[in-house]
Scaffold this motif. Structure first.
Motif, PDB file in Angstrom:
ATOM      1  N   GLU A  94       0.827  -1.071  -0.053  1.00  0.00           N
ATOM      2  CA  GLU A  94       0.006  -0.052   0.172  1.00  0.00           C
ATOM      3  C   GLU A  94       0.870   1.261   0.003  1.00  0.00           C
TER       4      GLU A  94
ATOM      5  N   GLY B  42       1.133   2.947  -2.931  1.00  0.00           N
ATOM      6  CA  GLY B  42      -0.100   3.448  -3.794  1.00  0.00           C
ATOM      7  C   GLY B  42      -0.927   2.370  -4.347  1.00  0.00           C
TER       8      GLY B  42
ATOM      9  N   GLN C  83       4.274   0.026 -10.730  1.00  0.00           N
ATOM     10  CA  GLN C  83       4.757   0.407  -9.582  1.00  0.00           C
ATOM     11  C   GLN C  83       5.657  -0.630  -8.944  1.00  0.00           C
TER      12      GLN C  83
ATOM     13  N   ARG D 274      -8.924   6.311   1.760  1.00  0.00           N
ATOM     14  CA  ARG D 274      -7.543   6.206   1.501  1.00  0.00           C
ATOM     15  C   ARG D 274      -7.137   6.568   0.072  1.00  0.00           C
ATOM     16  N   LYS D 275      -8.162   6.663  -0.755  1.00  0.00           N
ATOM     17  CA  LYS D 275      -7.688   6.840  -2.026  1.00  0.00           C
ATOM     18  C   LYS D 275      -7.981   8.657  -2.489  1.00  0.00           C
TER      19      LYS D 275
ATOM     20  N   THR E 237       0.940   4.240   5.369  1.00  0.00           N
ATOM     21  CA  THR E 237       0.977   5.193   4.018  1.00  0.00           C
ATOM     22  C   THR E 237       2.290   5.749   3.898  1.00  0.00           C
TER      23      THR E 237
ATOM     24  N   GLU F 216       2.333   7.548  -1.885  1.00  0.00           N
ATOM     25  CA  GLU F 216       1.017   7.253  -1.775  1.00  0.00           C
ATOM     26  C   GLU F 216       0.287   8.661  -1.545  1.00  0.00           C
TER      27      GLU F 216
ATOM     28  N   THR G 119       0.553  10.628  -4.660  1.00  0.00           N
ATOM     29  CA  THR G 119      -0.354   9.966  -5.887  1.00  0.00           C
ATOM     30  C   THR G 119      -1.800  10.744  -5.318  1.00  0.00           C
TER      31      THR G 119
END
Lengths: 621, 621
Positions: A469, A472, A492, B29-30, B535, B539, B542
């Motif tokens: 994670e 990403g 990735q 999270r996104k 994270t 991430e 992104t």
């Protein structure tokens, strides 16, 4: 400076000129080491279209800013040159103790230029370096070479990276061995070394670079020591080594067998990790600062008694010399592996070359008169072992196979091209992309030709993305997908594993689904603890992207093209050992996937050439 | 779940339907929150080409996974809608206490749909929510609104975000105020709120979300408390507030003056931070959990006595209502600022509108009969103050200016377009891109129209990149460069500051060259401590890239084009207040820079449309 020496050793073998050059800290930060740092020099210094086996090629040994940090996994270094197998970017990493020792000897990077008329070896010791005569050890095995060098320099702790006769004889997939069992295996870098008359690089040092945060490193070491023994994957890897993969892959129908004609091998039990453990393993050993000790010490049975000093075969070697040739005798495999280590042959390419010859023979493309009276049917262990020796010595058919399957098939002609499994001239490793399709992207898009260590394999991400994670990656992906989801995942992972090749870290200790213990976010912590920088995973991944773009630019300037990012025809045939309709790859889906990869990299979608803006962004113009 | 409630409150103002919807953790999270999370809903739910002031527009209040973490800088929330000023993406963030309070009340996001026939306000309290009649507070100032709501609900700690008469009257740059001094300032979101008949959103809660690693948060809080008082920038910001920038910018010749005709203001001393401190500051105040207290409490002199509850003017307000109109009287500026806060007007757009009118007047484009008998010459404080009131009430010339300078110039005609300084219809903030050229990229490329908070400004990176190295920025860049080096720098900074708009963090606490104390690498630590995730900066960046692409796609679908990524003509004229030949921007260099930005973003180089592969990579298809 913390973490590195800040210099490189430049050795002109033609003129016997040796000098130390300082390297700016910014260069280290931009390239980190390993692949990236070596490419920085190679792109600037090597004339385009150089003969990989000519004196104009450079051979670069490169550690990283983290090599030698006393933590598991930071033992590694890269060797980089133009490859005689692919005529493009050649790289191979090795673990062991050689890398940390080079840094302790006061050097981060060694660049060899030119070639020596008489055989020599380099002796780098506590800040000094000299070229020494190697006439008396030329043609010797790696084992004898190491022993003779240690003897004549009077220090049994000298770390020796050397070639065997395969490198001397310019076998295009000759490797470089250190400590007789750690290989800079692929791409023929041993042949480059041989072409330069360089038998060995011997190093010894008594002063590790200072690390910025020794407390943090101790804390991480303690954490690792506690953690790995609670991790089933690490325990299993420690117990069985990488050959533990043989039976699961065979059960899944994807153990490369009979030159990739099937993924199911009736003799798999005989070459399994369990078999190795139960019948021949006498000990385990490992790399600098690592408690997992995933390497085997083995002793084969008559007639294939082996010398424990050469180590036992890894999974790739077991499959390449075993199932790929349909050989189910672990002793024969271990013995062939020893021959490869002693003579300095890459086991993957060697096994592929033998399997290629076997299939040519079975199909009448090679007649009995062309195979030196060997019974070259699949499954013949004696012939496999004999052919390995003949390749190392370039004898008979071995001389043809020493060119690699791509060039050998051109010589042999007929239908032999069908049996020559390679990408960009480099033989296919022991993973069948028809059963884990991300591997198709690894093979096609690896800048050094077919390679299985470009990214974690598909099965890891079918059910969970836990562990990745921080990259990403939030979405799982079916192992049989070669669609956009797989390309996105692969890109990735490609950057992440490529990063490990720049910081010269072991992939195993970072792969949660294998024996991994370290988490991805440990890497910037470790680099910061080594160097005192304030880096991040973002900056490190940018450095990895930089190195992938460097490699791409190198290949393009050497004449490789988008069309070379491809698979051999066999891998487009269905794989019948998996009872699934989708166990095949269509050319259309692969073409789309590769194009999408280019676009995700901000490369031109047709040619795969990095866009000017991307190169500028990465500081590569 | 840690860090957030996992739900949103959906309020249909047309039907009085209120419901709570759960939101999957993966969505958090996104998108993280703020801009990104709000755009996720806006892109799905808002029909293209909706009237921004019609009931079909949505108004979204969005906190983040980190809002309310008891650390300095994590007080913020975003309000997002289609903007009536730009007809594209509208966003504005605010600090204070409202955001943490919404989360403590049990909600992460509030989405308003439709519009109410009668004025209402929302009352969200410990997991419940209701719409209440606001007829009696309609037309009231924000101060009276807050007082009346607290009074009728019987709780003086209720946090109120409300509009004033500017929002009610659909002034296109009306803002939303909370606690009378914290503004969701730009883009006219107060007008959207007014168009829905929504006077206020009042929140109160007694239960903070649980945070995953409270010890880590305490440790960081202690570290910050120790650190900021050793940091000269933080101390200065604490002492003088943002108005401390007036004199340095004036000394540099880049204090926007007389509607950007010069960067040098003879009356700068009178509106300086020092002047404010010495003559009118009575106290300082700040946001949730922040010790820096960068906001001023002021009391102006006769005839401009101010009420301390509305707070003192920030730098942007000082320059917009001061130097831009050539007004050098800090009391007048503070009073005009209070009018803006009480009536809910964005101070930047308001000051620009007044300056625009002044320049029209001085050049005879607006005649005496068209300006309601005001003496609208530059420097006339009385006229400036009066015109602010007239804009809020849409009286006379104020009614025209209430449309924003782009639309006003269309109505006024003549040469007035020359004096209408905006990008995409949004007025230019108080930074002159001719003296720090990265600001040109901010203005042109901000998805919400001209904005100065898209990235750190140029001077910070002329001599050192210390502090931003984790972003992969290794090279300094001259403030006057608008070349590829600046574009590359800007792109990374744009993503970084955009990230702060998704995690709803204060930029000041993260800017090392201003009052910043937190380092960039603290952000993933804080998000992880809040949420329990693993994270990384990678991430998170992104996610920021995702939000910039969302905003871009929103604008493209609403009809904005690449040509709208541009500057007003005046900013291509030389800036003579800097004695440098290069104090000007050429259209060619800006065009090249914008194109390069597109390419670095992996957007089409001509149209600036994100490539399909990029959208797929970001999970936006």
């Amino acid at each position: 400076m913390f973490g590195f020496n800040g210099n490189l050793l430049r050795v002109d073998l033609s003129s016997n000129d040796i000098r130390t050059e300082t390297v700016d800290e910014k260069i280290y930060r931009k390239y980190l080491g390993g692949r990236g740092l070596a490419l920085h020099f190679l792109l600037r210094e090597l004339e385009p279209k150089a003969d990989p086996l000519g004196p104009e090629n450079e051979l670069i040994f490169s550690t990283s800013v983290a090599t030698g940090v006393p933590l598991p996994g930071f033992s590694r270094y890269a060797v980089v040159a133009k490859s005689p197998l692919t005529d493009g970017f050649g790289e191979a990493e090795a673990g062991g103790f050689w890398g940390p020792e080079l840094k302790s000897a006061g050097f981060d990077v060694v660049i060899f230029e030119g070639s020596s008329e008489e055989p020599v070896y380099l002796w780098a010791n506590d800040g000094t370096a000299e070229l020494r005569d190697a006439s008396h050890i030329w043609s010797k095995t790696t084992g004898d070479t190491q022993a003779m060098i240690r003897e004549e320099l009077g220090d049994s702790l000298i770390r020796v990276a050397s070639i065997g006769q395969a490198g001397e004889k310019l076998v295009r997939y000759a490797c470089i061995m250190n400590e007789l069992k750690f290989a800079n295996g692929r791409g023929g870098l041993g042949a480059v070394m041989g072409s330069k008359g360089l038998k060995a690089v011997a190093v010894r040092g008594h002063r590790r670079p200072d690390f910025a945060d020794a407390d943090k490193i101790r804390e991480l070491a303690k954490w690792f020591a506690d953690s790995w023994q609670k991790n089933p994957g690490s325990l299993s890897r420690s117990k069985f080594g990488t050959a533990e993969m043989v039976l699961p892959l065979n059960a899944g129908g994807i153990l490369p067998t009979r030159n990739f004609t099937t993924g199911s091998f009736e003799g798999a039990e005989g070459i399994s990790g369990e078999e190795m453990k139960n019948t021949m393993t006498t000990d385990s050993e490992g790399c600098f600062a690592c408690p997992i000790r995933c390497k085997r010490v083995v002793k084969g049975r008559e007639p294939y008694v082996t010398d424990p000093m050469y180590g036992g075969p890894e999974y790739e070697s077991v499959a390449a010399l075993g199932s790929l040739c349909a050989v189910g005798d672990m002793s024969a495999v271990a013995y062939a592996n020893q021959l490869c280590n002693a003579h300095g042959l890459d086991t993957i390419s060697t096994g592929c070359a033998v399997a290629f010859a076997m299939e040519c023979f079975e199909n009448g493309v090679l007649g009995a008169d062309e195979v030196d009276d060997l019974d070259l049917r699949f499954g013949r262990a004696e012939a496999m072992v004999k052919l390995v020796e003949m390749i190392a010595g370039r004898e008979g058919l071995g001389d043809i196979l020493a060119e690699g399957v791509m060039r050998a098939s051109r010589k042999i002609g007929g239908d032999s091209e069908r049996y020559a499994l390679h990408v960009k001239g480099k033989e296919i490793p022991m993973h069948d992309p028809r059963g884990k399709k991300g591997v198709a992207l690894q093979y096609a898009l690896s800048p050094s030709g077919a390679d299985h260590m470009q990214a974690a394999h598909d099965a890891a991400f079918e059910k969970s993305v836990r562990g990745v994670e921080p990259l990403g990656i939030l979405d799982t992906s079916d192992r049989m997908s070669l669609g956009p989801d797989k390309v996105k995942l692969f890109k990735q992972l490609h950057l992440w594993w490529g990063l490990l090749d720049s910081v010269c870290a072991c992939k195993f200790v970072f792969v949660p689904h294998a024996c991994g213990v370290f988490k991805i976010n440990h890497l910037p912590e470790i680099v910061n603890a080594a160097t005192g920088w304030d880096t991040s995973l973002l900056e490190l991944m940018t450095a990895s992207e930089r190195s992938l773009n460097q490699a791409r630019m190198f290949n393009l300037r050497e004449g490789l093209k988008s069309a070379d990012d491809w698979l051999p025809d066999r891998l487009f045939e269905p794989l019948k050992s998996i009872p699934r309709e989708d166990a095949k790859i269509s050319k259309d889906e692969l073409r789309s996937a590769i194009r999408m990869y280019y676009e995700l990299m901000n490369w031109d979608g047709e040619t795969g050439r990095p866009r000017a803006s991307k190169l500028y962004e990465l500081g590569l113009t």
